[in-house]
Design an enzyme around this catalytic site. Structure first.
Site, PDB file in Angstrom:
ATOM      1  N   HIS A  93       0.820  -1.215   0.000  1.00 20.70           N
ATOM      2  CA  HIS A  93       0.000   0.000   0.000  1.00 20.70           C
ATOM      3  C   HIS A  93       0.857   1.270   0.000  1.00 20.70           C
ATOM      4  O   HIS A  93       0.685   2.119  -0.895  1.00 20.70           O
ATOM      5  CB  HIS A  93      -0.961  -0.015   1.183  1.00 20.70           C
ATOM      6  CG  HIS A  93      -1.705   1.273   1.369  1.00 20.70           C
ATOM      7  ND1 HIS A  93      -2.601   1.756   0.437  1.00 20.70           N
ATOM      8  CD2 HIS A  93      -1.664   2.206   2.372  1.00 20.70           C
ATOM      9  CE1 HIS A  93      -3.099   2.914   0.858  1.00 20.70           C
ATOM     10  NE2 HIS A  93      -2.540   3.204   2.028  1.00 20.70           N
ATOM     11  N   HIS A 117       3.705   7.075   5.585  1.00 16.48           N
ATOM     12  CA  HIS A 117       2.474   7.746   6.024  1.00 16.48           C
ATOM     13  C   HIS A 117       1.621   6.908   6.966  1.00 16.48           C
ATOM     14  O   HIS A 117       0.811   7.456   7.707  1.00 16.48           O
ATOM     15  CB  HIS A 117       1.662   8.198   4.802  1.00 16.48           C
ATOM     16  CG  HIS A 117       0.861   7.122   4.144  1.00 16.48           C
ATOM     17  ND1 HIS A 117       1.368   6.319   3.145  1.00 16.48           N
ATOM     18  CD2 HIS A 117      -0.420   6.717   4.326  1.00 16.48           C
ATOM     19  CE1 HIS A 117       0.441   5.483   2.744  1.00 16.48           C
ATOM     20  NE2 HIS A 117      -0.653   5.692   3.440  1.00 16.48           N
ATOM     21  N   GLU A 121       0.635   5.516  12.471  1.00 14.91           N
ATOM     22  CA  GLU A 121      -0.747   5.131  12.741  1.00 14.91           C
ATOM     23  C   GLU A 121      -0.890   3.643  13.008  1.00 14.91           C
ATOM     24  O   GLU A 121      -1.689   3.242  13.879  1.00 14.91           O
ATOM     25  CB  GLU A 121      -1.611   5.521  11.537  1.00 14.91           C
ATOM     26  CG  GLU A 121      -3.091   5.224  11.699  1.00 14.91           C
ATOM     27  CD  GLU A 121      -3.866   5.670  10.471  1.00 14.91           C
ATOM     28  OE1 GLU A 121      -4.844   4.983  10.124  1.00 14.91           O
ATOM     29  OE2 GLU A 121      -3.502   6.704   9.871  1.00 14.91           O
ATOM     30  N   ASP A 122      -0.132   2.789  12.291  1.00 13.26           N
ATOM     31  CA  ASP A 122      -0.379   1.343  12.331  1.00 13.26           C
ATOM     32  C   ASP A 122       0.764   0.526  12.901  1.00 13.26           C
ATOM     33  O   ASP A 122       0.643  -0.704  12.990  1.00 13.26           O
ATOM     34  CB  ASP A 122      -0.672   0.834  10.907  1.00 13.26           C
ATOM     35  CG  ASP A 122      -1.967   1.402  10.350  1.00 13.26           C
ATOM     36  OD1 ASP A 122      -2.862   1.713  11.152  1.00 13.26           O
ATOM     37  OD2 ASP A 122      -2.076   1.532   9.115  1.00 13.26           O
TER      38      ASP A 122
END
Length: 710
Positions: A93, A117, A121-122
């Protein structure tokens, strides 16, 4: 990446128009697995981002790719073991998102942040680690695209995430560039989601992301997003359009022959130009079919003509309109008047001898790059001149040469459009996530922008507003909450109501009451189009349920303030012992040309010669008497002041008169009609030469829009 791909179902690697210089496209599934399993030499880029590097070098030949290698290594190791819902390794991704941006010509810092990016967050990677490894600028962009925690915000997580991204975009438009590329890849792989989740994501994309892509000028992303959303939300219309395109593919296309005719014409005219046939994307075909009904072969595409200079664009236009039959209604000049999203081109259409109508877009190659990539084509608009020079000297376009001193400080971006400034302003007044979310969609639904000019000469000299905006919107855009006291406006020098709609290029002068008790009425909401105006008006009405302490509009007797009445002032009649009176209808003053008439009681009334009463007196047979002015300079005059109704206006006007050293003989205030009030003042001036200055002082009183002689 083409902005007008004709099949949104096709993978990018299957679309030949997306290839650059014969290069094959990236197989993300294969390379994603290779990234996890294959060894990588320490001194070269991993094979998995070879295509990203190649695409980047096509736009930036001297780019330093070492920072991309480090970003990829961190992203791959952080996401290792994570899988997407499609079954692919998660690293595919960020690779796909970065490749999309690289194809558009994004600079190195953007690609570095794109690879990272999702790490904060992950994964376990923190912003501090990103800052330490890649600098403040990359850290700022990564933070801007990182979603807020759902555990903290609950149902408000999505609107608050977009609010956070918008605020970050105000400081760096590259934040939204990455978000758009991220959404595009997610939409390409949305088929693995449940139908209800597909529809929800598609609706947000339609209402928020596509308008943002349009406003940022990234047509290459916008058109593909439109097709993907179209397929999900309107499957029947999509299938019908797909059938039309498939049927056209089996027919003879007239556009290549028309394009060759255009090449011959331009070659004979000595204009060097590249003429291409651009197929329409799905949504464009759907729109044109609804507009025209049955489609002909030339309706499935347009001609794109690329030239070197601006002047060549108009040269091409002249040749087309000379050698073919132009369709005048289709001509638009977006070079002289660019769109608010940086877009520049000439649009026209012409009819051929066999009845086909070809639509044509004419632009320079630089215009084409900006039209396709929008803000992505700007590179790094925040780099200082020194940083840019250093980057040029070192032959590098990424890394420290692009890093600003402190990206967390508010930066002045000369490319920031008016709509983005408005969003950043009004979102501060919308603490409620639901209000922010609904108003954001309404604001982005505005597809046109106008520019109006301030008549007061203040800074900024122009105000950017959405199409259909009124004087109310201009007031709140210029004055903020102080616009609550706005009582009128002049547009292009003429008095108009606040509800009047503005046009592009209008000059606006807003009249404020400067009174704390003044406030907007509820009907302002019907004419306010900008979120800033609507939020401010709603907040004021909520805080003042009883409304402002407005002047009553009920009919009543005029208010009169009467001082000592004088007689003829310094007018002298050539009639011994006659009483001289200055007429109240025209209040003559030196050096006006005057005429006197004998009335009942033997008195002489003095009028200005242009007064309507003079003709009436003569028709009645009144005796005319010669009148002249004494040498003394004092005089008496009656002035009419037209104003908008507001509290304390009478006091402010009389104060302005007193400051000029003028005596008020009498004053009359008529009842307000439609919020307008008329004042009549009979004044004793110590010197007639001071009359113009007095009238100017009265006009300067807030709310007064005209002062004239009676």
């Amino acid at each position: 990446m083409s902005a007008e791909a004709t099949n949104p179902e096709a993978r990018p690697e299957a679309r030949p128009e997306l290839r650059r210089r014969g290069r094959t496209r990236l197989d993300l599934r294969r390379l994603g697995r290779a990234a996890l399993l294959g060894p990588t030499s320490r001194d070269r880029l991993p094979d998995a981002i070879g295509h990203v590097a190649e695409a980047h070098r096509a736009h930036h030949p001297d780019a330093d790719l070492s920072i991309l290698r480090r970003a990829y290594v961190l992203a791959e190791s952080s996401h290792r073991g994570q899988m997407r819902k499609s079954g692919e390794p998660y690293i595919t991704h960020p690779l796909a998102v970065t490749l999309i941006l690289a194809e558009l010509g994004a600079e190195t810092t953007t690609l570095t942040a794109s690879l990272l990016h999702d790490t904060v967050e992950d994964t376990e990677v923190t912003l501090d680690q990103v800052r330490e490894e890649f600098g403040d600028e990359v850290c700022f962009i990564v933070d801007g695209v990182t979603k807020v925690e759902k555990i903290d915000y609950g149902a408000a997580a999505e609107p608050e995430t977009f609010r956070k991204m918008l605020v970050a975009t105000g400081n760096d438009v590259r934040v939204m560039s990455i978000k758009l590329a991220d959404r595009l890849h997610n939409m390409r792989t949305l088929g693995v989601m449940r139908p209800d989740k597909q529809a929800r994501i598609a609706k947000v994309t339609r209402d928020v992301l596509i308008p943002l892509a349009e406003r940022l000028g990234v047509q290459a992303l916008k058109t593909e997003l439109e097709d993907l959303v179209f397929a999900i939300l309107h499957p029947e219309e999509y299938e019908h359009t797909r059938t039309l395109i498939a049927a056209h593919a089996g027919e003879r296309d007239p556009l290549p022959a028309i394009a060759e005719s255009v090449r011959v014409v331009l070659r004979e005219a000595g204009i060097h130009a590249e003429v291409l046939v651009r197929p329409r994307h799905f949504v464009s075909v759907h729109r044109i079919s609804r507009k025209r009904g049955e489609l002909r072969g030339s309706d499935f595409g347009r001609l794109l003509i690329l030239v070197g200079e601006n002047a060549d664009c108009y040269g091409v236009l002249g040749e087309l309109h000379t050698c073919f039959t132009p369709v005048v209604s289709e001509f638009k000049d977006f070079i002289a008047v660019p769109k608010f999203n940086l877009y520049q081109s000439l649009h026209t259409a012409f009819a051929t001898s066999d009845g086909h109508v070809a639509e044509v877009i004419v632009r320079t190659r630089q215009m084409h790059r900006v039209a396709e990539a929008g803000v992505v084509a700007l590179g790094n608009p925040y780099a200082t001149a020194a940083a840019t020079a250093a980057a040029a000297a070192s032959g590098a376009t990424g890394g420290s040469a692009e890093t600003c001193a402190d990206p967390y400080e508010e930066r002045v971006d000369p490319t920031r459009p008016g709509w983005l400034s408005r969003l950043l302003d009004w979102q501060q007044s919308a603490p409620d996530p639901d209000t922010f979310w609904s108003v954001l969609r309404a604001e982005l639904a505005q597809d046109r922008e106008i520019t109006v000019f301030r008549a007061d000469g203040g800074a900024p000299a122009t105000i950017s507003l959405p199409g259909g905006a009124s004087c109310i919107d201009a007031a709140y855009a210029q004055y903020g909450e102080a616009a609550h006291g706005c009582i009128g406006a002049r547009v292009n020098g003429r008095l108009t109501s606040l509800t009047s709609r503005l046009s592009d290029g209008d000059t606006v002068q807003l009249l404020l009451a400067h009174d704390a008790s003044s406030g907007p009425s509820a009907d302002w909401l019907e004419h306010a189009h900008t979120p800033a105006a609507r939020i401010a008006i709603s907040s004021w009405l909520k805080a003042h349920p009883d409304g402002a302490a407005a002047t009553t509009t009920a009919a009543r007797a005029p208010l009169s303030v009467v001082g000592a009445r004088g007689g003829g002032g310094n007018a002298v009649a050539d009639l011994p012992d006659a009483t001289v009176r200055l007429a109240g209808c025209c209040t003559p003053v030196p050096p006006d040309a005057v005429a006197g008439f004998v009335v009942r009681g033997g008195a002489v009334t003095v009028h200005r010669v242009q007064c309507a009463a003079v003709a009436q007196m003569r028709s009645l047979g009144r005796t005319s008497v010669a009148v002249h002015w004494r040498a003394t300079a004092d005089c008496r005059v009656t002035l009419l002041a037209e104003s908008f109704g507001r509290p304390h206006l009478l006091a402010d006007l009389t104060e302005a008169i007193a400051r000029e050293g003028v005596e008020v003989v009498s004053a009359t205030v008529e009842p307000p009609v439609e919020q307008r009030v008329r004042h009549s003042y009979t004044l004793q001036l110590p010197d007639a030469t001071g009359l113009p200055a007095l009238m100017r002082a009265m006009r300067d009183v807030p709310g007064v829009y005209d002062v004239s002689r009676a």
